[in-house]
Design a protein around this motif. Structure first.
Motif, mmCIF file in Angstrom:
data_model
loop_
_atom_site.group_PDB
_atom_site.id
_atom_site.type_symbol
_atom_site.label_atom_id
_atom_site.label_comp_id
_atom_site.label_asym_id
_atom_site.label_seq_id
_atom_site.Cartn_x
_atom_site.Cartn_y
_atom_site.Cartn_z
ATOM 1 N N MET A 1 9.226 -4.670 5.866
ATOM 2 C CA MET A 1 8.518 -3.565 6.513
ATOM 3 C C MET A 1 9.483 -2.845 7.452
ATOM 4 O O MET A 1 10.116 -3.462 8.289
ATOM 5 N N PRO A 2 9.596 -1.522 7.292
ATOM 6 C CA PRO A 2 10.521 -0.779 8.146
ATOM 7 C C PRO A 2 10.038 -0.733 9.589
ATOM 8 O O PRO A 2 8.849 -0.808 9.858
ATOM 9 N N SER A 3 11.004 -0.601 10.483
ATOM 10 C CA SER A 3 10.629 -0.466 11.892
ATOM 11 C C SER A 3 10.064 0.928 12.116
ATOM 12 O O SER A 3 10.291 1.847 11.334
ATOM 13 N N ILE A 4 9.334 1.076 13.187
ATOM 14 C CA ILE A 4 8.674 2.352 13.484
ATOM 15 C C ILE A 4 9.687 3.472 13.727
ATOM 16 O O ILE A 4 9.383 4.632 13.516
ATOM 17 N N VAL A 5 10.897 3.127 14.117
ATOM 18 C CA VAL A 5 11.895 4.154 14.409
ATOM 19 C C VAL A 5 12.654 4.590 13.167
ATOM 20 O O VAL A 5 13.331 5.600 13.201
ATOM 21 N N GLU A 6 12.544 3.842 12.071
ATOM 22 C CA GLU A 6 13.232 4.249 10.850
ATOM 23 C C GLU A 6 12.658 5.561 10.353
ATOM 24 O O GLU A 6 11.447 5.725 10.256
ATOM 25 N N LYS A 7 13.566 6.473 10.015
ATOM 26 C CA LYS A 7 13.139 7.793 9.559
ATOM 27 C C LYS A 7 12.769 7.775 8.077
ATOM 28 O O LYS A 7 11.909 8.536 7.649
ATOM 29 N N THR A 8 13.400 6.923 7.308
ATOM 30 C CA THR A 8 13.147 6.893 5.871
ATOM 31 C C THR A 8 12.657 5.516 5.440
ATOM 32 O O THR A 8 12.853 4.518 6.135
ATOM 33 N N ILE A 9 12.016 5.510 4.263
ATOM 34 C CA ILE A 9 11.491 4.264 3.710
ATOM 35 C C ILE A 9 11.937 4.135 2.251
ATOM 36 O O ILE A 9 12.283 5.129 1.603
ATOM 37 N N SER A 10 11.903 2.930 1.753
ATOM 38 C CA SER A 10 12.311 2.676 0.367
ATOM 39 C C SER A 10 11.187 3.038 -0.598
ATOM 40 O O SER A 10 10.019 3.161 -0.212
ATOM 41 N N ILE A 11 11.535 3.150 -1.861
ATOM 42 C CA ILE A 11 10.541 3.444 -2.876
ATOM 43 C C ILE A 11 9.537 2.285 -2.997
ATOM 44 O O ILE A 11 8.354 2.499 -3.214
ATOM 45 N N GLY A 12 10.026 1.067 -2.812
ATOM 46 C CA GLY A 12 9.143 -0.094 -2.863
ATOM 47 C C GLY A 12 8.108 -0.073 -1.746
ATOM 48 O O GLY A 12 6.940 -0.392 -1.964
ATOM 49 N N TYR A 13 8.553 0.297 -0.551
ATOM 50 C CA TYR A 13 7.623 0.374 0.579
ATOM 51 C C TYR A 13 6.619 1.505 0.379
ATOM 52 O O TYR A 13 5.431 1.346 0.645
ATOM 53 N N LEU A 14 7.087 2.643 -0.137
ATOM 54 C CA LEU A 14 6.186 3.760 -0.419
ATOM 55 C C LEU A 14 5.146 3.335 -1.457
ATOM 56 O O LEU A 14 3.959 3.633 -1.319
ATOM 57 N N SER A 15 5.587 2.606 -2.458
ATOM 58 C CA SER A 15 4.675 2.102 -3.477
ATOM 59 C C SER A 15 3.648 1.152 -2.865
ATOM 60 O O SER A 15 2.445 1.255 -3.144
ATOM 61 N N GLN A 16 4.109 0.265 -2.017
ATOM 62 C CA GLN A 16 3.219 -0.710 -1.367
ATOM 63 C C GLN A 16 2.188 -0.008 -0.487
ATOM 64 O O GLN A 16 1.011 -0.335 -0.511
ATOM 65 N N ARG A 17 2.614 0.971 0.282
ATOM 66 C CA ARG A 17 1.715 1.664 1.219
ATOM 67 C C ARG A 17 0.688 2.545 0.519
ATOM 68 O O ARG A 17 -0.416 2.727 1.001
ATOM 69 N N THR A 18 1.057 3.123 -0.637
ATOM 70 C CA THR A 18 0.167 4.065 -1.308
ATOM 71 C C THR A 18 -0.590 3.451 -2.482
ATOM 72 O O THR A 18 -1.554 4.049 -2.962
ATOM 73 N N GLY A 19 -0.127 2.306 -2.964
ATOM 74 C CA GLY A 19 -0.738 1.695 -4.132
ATOM 75 C C GLY A 19 -0.329 2.360 -5.437
ATOM 76 O O GLY A 19 -0.928 2.121 -6.481
ATOM 77 N N VAL A 20 0.702 3.183 -5.387
ATOM 78 C CA VAL A 20 1.190 3.893 -6.559
ATOM 79 C C VAL A 20 2.401 3.147 -7.115
ATOM 80 O O VAL A 20 3.301 2.776 -6.367
ATOM 81 N N ALA A 21 2.420 2.936 -8.414
ATOM 82 C CA ALA A 21 3.528 2.232 -9.056
ATOM 83 C C ALA A 21 4.840 2.973 -8.826
ATOM 84 O O ALA A 21 4.868 4.207 -8.746
ATOM 85 N N VAL A 22 5.909 2.218 -8.749
ATOM 86 C CA VAL A 22 7.246 2.800 -8.570
ATOM 87 C C VAL A 22 7.534 3.803 -9.690
ATOM 88 O O VAL A 22 8.091 4.876 -9.447
ATOM 89 N N SER A 23 7.147 3.466 -10.915
ATOM 90 C CA SER A 23 7.386 4.384 -12.041
ATOM 91 C C SER A 23 6.660 5.713 -11.832
ATOM 92 O O SER A 23 7.188 6.775 -12.177
ATOM 93 N N ALA A 24 5.458 5.674 -11.255
ATOM 94 C CA ALA A 24 4.719 6.914 -10.977
ATOM 95 C C ALA A 24 5.417 7.722 -9.892
ATOM 96 O O ALA A 24 5.478 8.956 -9.966
ATOM 97 N N LEU A 25 5.955 7.052 -8.892
ATOM 98 C CA LEU A 25 6.696 7.755 -7.834
ATOM 99 C C LEU A 25 7.922 8.446 -8.423
ATOM 100 O O LEU A 25 8.240 9.582 -8.052
ATOM 101 N N ARG A 26 8.593 7.771 -9.340
ATOM 102 C CA ARG A 26 9.743 8.396 -10.011
ATOM 103 C C ARG A 26 9.298 9.610 -10.830
ATOM 104 O O ARG A 26 9.985 10.624 -10.891
ATOM 105 N N TYR A 27 8.133 9.488 -11.464
ATOM 106 C CA TYR A 27 7.587 10.618 -12.219
ATOM 107 C C TYR A 27 7.296 11.784 -11.277
ATOM 108 O O TYR A 27 7.643 12.931 -11.573
#
Length: 154
Positions: A1-27
């Motif tokens: 889990m990124p710290s609150i001060v991190e400006k960017t997040i990984s694709i895996g974290y974005l997937s985890q937070r939104t419930g969207v598959a990594v492949s869909a994020l790439r799409y």
């Protein structure tokens, strides 16, 4: 889990937070809905605001909007900075008018479901009143009245 001060997040974290598959994020990225940066190792890095962008995409898809329509609205948002409440309010007004039209059409369909729908079957006694001689067929195929044609216009 990124710290609150991190400006960017990984694709895996974005997937985890939104419930969207990594492949869909790439799409979504390939459709120019998301614009991640790449770090020195070549990994995608997303803005925290992309959590909200992805959530908006999901909601818009549930309302039946196409990727092209969603992109058109997201293009109104600024790149490189977190959208403000005002930014979101602007694009939501565009969606609201489309949704209002859909709601009106759905209500009209709902109200006509138990009567003649202009499908050309002519099997109901009321079809002789609403669609005599299958006049609805002159407007095209399918359930003309449910698609928005009115019996009095035919």
């Amino acid at each position: 889990m990124p710290s609150i001060v991190e400006k960017t997040i990984s694709i895996g974290y974005l997937s985890q937070r939104t419930g969207v598959a990594v492949s869909a994020l790439r799409y979504y990225e390939s459709q120019n809905l998301l614009f991640p940066e790449r770090n020195s190792g070549g990994q995608r890095r997303f803005l925290r605001a992309d959590i909200r962008r992805v959530s908006f995409i999901l909601i818009a898809q549930q309302f039946g909007f196409s990727i092209a329509q969603i992109k058109q609205q997201l293009d109104r948002l600024p790149q490189g900075r977190t959208p403000t409440k005002r930014d979101w309010a602007k694009i939501s007004t565009h969606f609201k008018s489309h949704l209002d039209a859909k709601i009106t059409a759905l209500q009209a369909m709902r109200d006509k479901l138990d009567g003649c729908i202009g499908c050309g079957c002519l099997s109901l006694k009321s079809c002789a009143l609403y669609n005599p001689a299958d006049k609805a067929a002159t407007r095209g195929t399918g359930p003309r009245y449910l698609l928005g044609d009115r019996s009095e216009d035919i």
